[in-house]
Design an enzyme around this catalytic site. Sequence first.
Site, PDB file in Angstrom:
ATOM      1  CG  ASN A 147      42.702 -16.829 -20.825  1.00 58.33           C
ATOM      2  OD1 ASN A 147      43.843 -17.359 -20.767  1.00 58.33           O
ATOM      3  ND2 ASN A 147      42.575 -15.432 -21.182  1.00 58.33           N
ATOM      4  CG  HIS A 160      38.189 -14.744 -25.943  1.00 60.56           C
ATOM      5  ND1 HIS A 160      37.162 -14.907 -24.906  1.00 60.56           N
ATOM      6  CD2 HIS A 160      39.130 -13.854 -25.273  1.00 60.56           C
ATOM      7  CE1 HIS A 160      37.827 -14.533 -23.943  1.00 60.56           C
ATOM      8  NE2 HIS A 160      38.871 -14.104 -23.971  1.00 60.56           N
TER       9      HIS A 160
END
Length: 174
Positions: A147, A160
Amino acid sequence: MRWRGGAGAAAMAAVLARGLARGWAARGALRVGQRCVAVAGGPDGEVGEARRAAAAGEEAGGQPTIFSKIIARSVPATILYEDDKCLVFRDVAPQAPVHFLVIPKRPIPRISRVGPQDTELLGHLLVVAARTAQAEGLADGYRLVINDGKHGAQSVYHLHLHVLGGRQLGWPPG
């Protein structure tokens, strides 16, 4: 490699060792630990949390993120793998039967902020994601998600990779 736990940890060790290239496994440590106690989301879920993080200016840094605290071991997490460059742990709010995160130890706020100097690290994160997915039994496939920013629903401004699997995933996502 250092292992913690009983027979389950030994079985995970055998699976991971078979999947890793020679010498690569010796550089890491796989540890089974505590469940992370941090809770993601909010009144309207991850999108609301992403909006809150963007409005709070968390991308600019200054304050440690939840992931920095997991790396520092001040917040517990179920750690699946660790080496000098990255950490892998189970997501506290799993969206699939298997859902773990791969994070670099060096904080990078967003994938859109990487540069040529990050090429080797990004490749390493992908290799670790693939090997951990194999160790987690995701032979039938899995999804990698990164994201980026408010519209990408990034709620923690520390790069991440989400790895999701263990069931048939739908398309398109979101």
